[in-house]
Design an enzyme around this catalytic site. Structure first.
Site, PDB file in Angstrom:
ATOM      1  N   LYS A 189       0.878  -1.177  -0.030  1.00 36.99           N
ATOM      2  CA  LYS A 189      -0.332   0.001   0.363  1.00 36.99           C
ATOM      3  C   LYS A 189       0.728   1.443   0.081  1.00 36.99           C
ATOM      4  CE  LYS A 189      -1.751   2.524   3.283  1.00 36.99           C
ATOM      5  NZ  LYS A 189      -2.473   4.299   1.965  1.00 36.99           N
ATOM      6  N   GLU A 263       9.949   1.022   9.821  1.00 40.05           N
ATOM      7  CA  GLU A 263      11.930   1.466  10.063  1.00 40.05           C
ATOM      8  C   GLU A 263      10.752   3.500   9.980  1.00 40.05           C
ATOM      9  OE1 GLU A 263      14.367   2.003   9.152  1.00 40.05           O
ATOM     10  OE2 GLU A 263      14.862  -0.565   8.038  1.00 40.05           O
ATOM     11  N   CYS A 297      13.518  10.819   6.874  1.00 41.12           N
ATOM     12  CA  CYS A 297      13.091  10.118   8.430  1.00 41.12           C
ATOM     13  C   CYS A 297      15.113  10.175   9.091  1.00 41.12           C
ATOM     14  CB  CYS A 297      12.897   8.807   8.885  1.00 41.12           C
ATOM     15  SG  CYS A 297      13.913   7.839   7.101  1.00 41.12           S
ATOM     16  N   GLU A 394      10.463  14.971  16.067  1.00 38.08           N
ATOM     17  CA  GLU A 394      10.680  15.058  14.713  1.00 38.08           C
ATOM     18  C   GLU A 394       9.714  16.527  13.976  1.00 38.08           C
ATOM     19  OE1 GLU A 394       9.691  11.585  12.530  1.00 38.08           O
ATOM     20  OE2 GLU A 394      11.381  11.492  11.279  1.00 38.08           O
TER      21      GLU A 394
END
Lengths: 484, 293
Positions: A189, A263, A297, A394
Site C-alpha cells: 500500500k 523503519e 526520516c 521529529e
C-alpha cells in the site's frame, strides 16, 4: 561598494518537460495481475502539492479489496512463486529493474509532480536508486545459501507492506525487491498522497510478465493499511512511517505469528568539529536537513557545532541558505521543492510556532515562495536547548536546530540523548575521532564527512525507537526469510 | 557430637552486590518432597528498577571491552562453574532432579558457557560486511549490542535455561537483568556467586528471585531496557509482556526450546540481540594514480 555575489541575480527557469508522461485520469487497484475497481467504488483525488491541481483519481481499497489481494498473493505464492526455480525468480526481478531504467525519466517527472520533490532529486537520486535496488536484489534470489550459511532458509509467504510519501517509488523498491528475491509474494500500500509511481510500477510489473498475484498494489488511506496489518493470512508486515503508527502496528501484531520490521522516525545529530573542512561541512548540513524538503526520516535535524567554529559555521550556513532556491519542483534550478501536503505544512508551521514560543531565535533567508501550493522556507533555530521540543521531536520539514558543544564526550551524550537512533553525521579530519564517534553514537547509520548517502548494498535502519530490522544489503534479506 | 551444618542465606544479585530484596519479602519454594527449600527473596518492582540502573551503568564499559577479553571472562565463568559442579548437582537434586539428570545439566551448562566464550571475538567477523556501494565511499556494517537486556529465565529448569539465555546476551556485549525460575531458584543464586568470582564486571549480570508474573511487567515496560528475552512462557503472559514492550519498541524474543538438548546453542541467539550499524566515509578521488600496475 562591494557587491554581494547573490545580489540581483535571478535564475531563468529551466522546466522539465512533462508532455512525455502517460497518466490515466483514474487508477484502479492492481490485484492478481488485473486492474480492478474498488468494491465500494470510492476514489480520491491526488494533487500536485506545487500548485494544488488534481493529477488523477485513485481507488480507495476496502477491507474486502485487501482480502482479495491477500488471497491472490497467497495463491501466487503457493502455486507459482514458491515453486519457481530461484534463478527464474531472479530473471523476473532483473526484468523489472530494466523496464524501470528504460522509463526512468517518466517516473522522475511523475514522482516530482505528485510528491513535490525537486526534479533534480527524483531524476538523480530516487529513481536510479529504486531501479538499482531491484537490480541488486535480483541477483540474491539464487544465492541465499551464501548469505546465511549453516542455517535453514525458508521464505515467509505473503508480505504486507505499507510505505510513506517521502520517497514513494524508492520505498516501494526497498520493500518489494528483497521480498520477491527471498521468495515471498506482496501486497503493498503506497501513501495516499503519493500513489502514482507505485501504480506506474504496477504497469511495469504487468509488462514484465510477472505471474499474476505475486505483486498486488492496493491504494488507500489508514484503514486500508489497517486491513493489511490485521489480515490473518499475512505472514510478514513491513512498515515505514511515523513512530506513532509503528507502535500502533506493533501493538496490533501482539499474539500473532507475523514477522515485522519497522523503519520509523528520527532526530539525527549532525556533528561538526573544529578541524572539519568547513565548506564541505556546510554543504553537508544543507544536504542533511534540506534534502527532500527535510521529509527524510534520517534528516540531520539536530546540528551540533563545536564552540570555536560556531560563529563561522552559522555565518556561512546563513550565506549558503540565501542562495537556496525554493519553488517549482520541476524547475532544474530548484533546491527545495513543495511540502508534500497541506497537513504536513501545518505540522511544520506548528513546530515553527513552538520554536518561537520556546524563546529560540529563528532565521529564514529572504526567498520568494510561490503563491499557490505548499511551501516552507528553509529554517534555522539558534539558542536551542537540549530540552526544547523542536530539538526533541521529529518535524519532518526543512527545519534545523543548532546547538554548540565543547568536548567529544559532551557531544556524544547530547547526540545519544534521544529516544530515536536512526542516523548521525560526523565531520572531522581526524580519523581516530571518527571511529570513536561512530562506535559510540547509538544509531544505525553513521555518515562520516558526508550525509544522506544511500545504496542498495548498504543496510539501513535504526536503533531504539527508530524501529527494528534493516533494509538494503545482505542484512536486508533476513527480514524476508525464516532462518533456523 | 555431629557438626551443625551452616545454612546459606539466599540473596539476590544487583550491581555486583548481594543484598536481600529492598521489600523485605520472602517466599518458600518447596522441594520434591514438599519441604521448604529456603527463604528466597520475593523481589519487588524497586529491585527490578535498581537492577536496570546497575545494568545500564555496566553496559558502556562492558560493550567497549575488547572482544577477546570478554571471551576470557566468559571462559572464566566456565572454570568457576566446573569447580563448583558438586554444589550445583546437589542443589538440582534438592530441587527434584535425579543425579544423572543433575550431572548432565551442570556439565551441559559448563560446555555451553565455553561455546559462547569462543563466539565473543568471532560473531562480528562472521556477520559484518563491507558493502560495495556505487559512489566513492568506504561503507561497512558491523554489529553492536542492543544495550540492557531483560531476561525472564526458563521456568522449568534451574540452571541450563538461565545459562542458555544469559550467555549469548553478554557474549555480545549486552548487560542483563535476569528473573530466575520462581519454583527452582537455588541455582540462579549460586550462579550469581560464580559470576561474582569470574571477573564479570559488576552490573553486567543482575539476578533477581521472586515472581516473574509480578516483576516481568516492570521489566517489559521499563523505558531503559532495550530488549526482552523469554523462554517457554505461557501465551497470556508472553502477550502481556509483548504489549508492554511496545512503548519504547523493545526488541522481544520468546524462545520455545528445550534447553537440555545439546544443540540448543547457536549464533542467532547472539545476533538476535545485536543492532547492525552501517558507517560511510568518502574515499579521496583525485585521479592520476591507478592501482592497475
Amino acid at each position: 561598494m562591494k557587491k554581494e555575489l547573490n545580489d540581483n541575480w535571478d535564475y531563468s527557469s529551466s522546466l522539465e518537460a512533462i508532455n512525455h508522461i502517460q497518466l490515466k485520469k483514474k487508477y484502479n487497484l492492481f490485484i492478481d495481475g488485473k486492474w480492478i475497481a474498488p468494491s465500494k467504488n470510492t476514489y480520491f483525488k491526488t494533487i500536485n502539492p506545487a500548485n494544488e491541481e488534481t493529477l488523477a483519481e485513485i481507488a480507495s481499497a476496502s477491507k474486502e479489496d485487501v482480502d482479495l489481494a491477500v488471497k491472490a498473493a497467497r495463491k501466487a505464492y503457493t502455486n507459482v512463486w514458491s515453486k519457481m526455480p530461484a534463478s527464474e525468480r531472479a530473471k523476473y526481478i532483473y526484468r523489472i529493474a530494466r523496464l524501470m531504467q528504460e522509463r526512468a525519466r517518466e517516473f522522475a517527472v511523475i514522482e516530482s509532480l505528485e510528491s513535490g520533490k525537486t526534479i533534480r532529486e527524483s531524476r538523480d537520486v530516487d529513481i536510479p536508486l529504486a531501479c538499482n535496488h531491484f537490480f541488486y536484489y535480483a541477483g540474491w534470489a539464487d544465492k541465499l545459501d551464501y548469505a546465511f550459511p549453516n542455517q535453514k532458509i525458508e521464505s515467509l509467504g505473503v508480505a504486507g507492506q505499507i510505505i510513506p510519501w517521502n520517497f514513494p517509488l524508492l520505498m516501494a523498491a526497498w520493500k518489494i525487491a528483497p521480498a520477491l528475491a527471498a521468495g515471498n509474494t506482496v501486497v503493498l500500500k503506497p501513501a495516499e498522497t503519493t500513489s502514482l509511481t507505485a501504480l506506474k510500477l504496477a504497469e511495469i510489473i504487468e509488462e514484465s510478465g510477472l505471474p499474476p498475484g505475486v505483486v498486488n498494489i492496493v491504494t488507500g488511506f489508514g484503514e486500508t493499511g489497517a486491513a493489511i496489518v490485521n489480515h490473518p493470512d499475512i505472514n510478514k508486515i513491513a512498515f515505514t512511517g511515523s513512530t506513532a503508527v509503528g507502535k500502533i502496528i506493533q501493538k496490533a501484531l501482539v499474539g500473532t505469528s507475523k514477522k515485522v520490521t519497522l523503519e520509523l522516525g528520527g532526530k539525527s545529530a549532525n556533528i561538526i568539529f573544529e578541524d572539519a573542512p568547513i565548506d564541505q561541512a556546510v554543504e553537508g548540513i544543507v544536504n542533511g536537513i534540506f534534502f527532500n524538503q527535510g521529509h527524510v526520516c534520517c534528516a540531520g535535524s539536530r546540528l551540533y557545532v563545536q564552540e570555536g567554529i560556531a560563529e563561522k559555521v552559522i555565518k556561512k550556513l546563513k550565506q549558503r541558505m540565501e542562495s537556496l532556491y525554493v519553488g517549482d519542483p520541476l524547475d532544474k534550478n530548484t533546491d527545495i521543492g513543495a511540502i508534500n501536503s497541506k497537513e504536513q505544512l501545518q505540522t511544520i508551521e506548528k513546530y515553527l510556532k513552538i520554536g518561537l514560543d520556546e524563546g529560540t531565535e529563528m532565521y529564514q533567508p529572504k526567498c520568494t515562495i510561490p503563491k499557490k501550493g505548499f511551501y516552507c522556507a528553509p529554517t534555522l533555530f539558534l539558542n536551542v536547548a537540549q530540552s526544547s521540543i523542536i530539538a526533541q521531536e521529529e518535524i519532518f520539514g526543512p527545519v534545523l536546530t543548532i546547538q554548540t558543544f565543547r568536548t567529544v564526550d559532551e557531544v556524544i551524550q547530547k547526540a545519544n540523548n534521544s529516544p530515536f537512533g536512526l542516523a548521525a553525521g560526523v565531520w572531522t579530519d581526524k580519523g581516530s575521532r571518527i571511529f570513536n564517534l561512530t562506535s559510540k553514537l547509538r544509531a544505525g547509520v553513521i555518515w562520516a564527512n558526508c550525509y544522506n548517502k544511500f545504496d542498495p548494498t548498504s543496510p539501513f535502519g535504526g536503533y531504539k525507537e527508530s524501529g527494528f530490522g534493516r533494509e538494503g544489503g545482505l542484512h536486508g534479506l533476513s527480514a524476508y526469510l525464516k532462518l533456523s | 557430637m555431629s557438626r551443625l551444618e551452616v545454612l546459606k542465606t539466599y540473596k539476590i544479585f544487583i550491581g555486583g552486590q548481594f543484598p536481600r530484596t529492598e521489600s523485605g519479602r520472602y517466599y518458600k519454594p518447596l522441594d520434591s518432597k514438599g519441604k521448604a527449600l529456603a527463604n528466597i527473596c520475593l523481589s519487588s518492582r524497586k529491585d527490578v528498577r535498581n537492577a536496570v540502573v546497575a545494568a545500564r551503568k555496566a553496559f558502556g564499559p562492558w560493550s567497549e571491552r575488547a572482544a577477546f577479553n570478554r571471551g576470557q571472562i566468559l571462559y572464566r565463568i566456565a572454570e568457576m562453574l566446573e569447580g563448583r559442579q558438586a554444589q550445583f548437582v546437589d542443589e538440582l537434586m534438592r530441587q527434584g532432579s535425579s543425579k544423572v539428570a543433575a550431572t548432565n545439566e551442570v556439565n551441559l551448562s559448563i560446555d555451553r558457557i565455553v561455546y559462547y566464550a569462543g563466539w565473543c571475538d568471532k560473531y562480528n567477523q562472521v556477520l559484518s560486511s563491507v558493502n560495495p556501494v556505487s559512489s566513492s565511499h568506504f561503507n561497512f556494517s558491523s554489529l553492536e549490542p542492543m544495550g540492557v537486556v531483560g531476561v525472564v529465565a526458563e521456568q522449568s529448569t534451574s540452571l541450563i535455561g538461565l545459562v542458555s539465555l544469559i550467555l549469548p546476551a553478554i557474549c555480545g556485549g549486552n548487560s542483563t537483568v535476569v528473573l530466575a525460575s520462581e519454583k527452582l531458584p537455588l541455582c540462579a543464586v549460586t550462579f550469581a556467586e560464580v559470576i561474582h568470582s569470574s571477573d564479570v564486571p559488576a552490573g553486567v549480570i543482575n539476578i533477581l528471585t521472586g515472581s516473574p508474573e509480578e516483576m516481568a511487567a516492570t521489566l517489559a515496560s521499563h523505558m531503559d531496557v532495550n530488549a526482552l528475552i523469554t523462554s517457554n512462557l505461557e501465551t497470556k503472559l508472553s502477550n502481556k509482556l509483548a504489549l508492554l514492550s511496545v512503548d519504547n519498541l523493545k526488541r522481544k524474543f520468546d524462545y520455545e526450546e528445550n534447553w537440555v538438548e545439546k544443540d540448543k546453542q547457536a549464533l542467532h541467539y547472539i545476533s538476535d540481540l545485536q543492532e547492525i550499524k552501517t558507517t560511510w566515509h568518502p574515499i579521496e578521488n583525485v585521479g592520476g594514480a591507478s592501482s592497475s600496475y
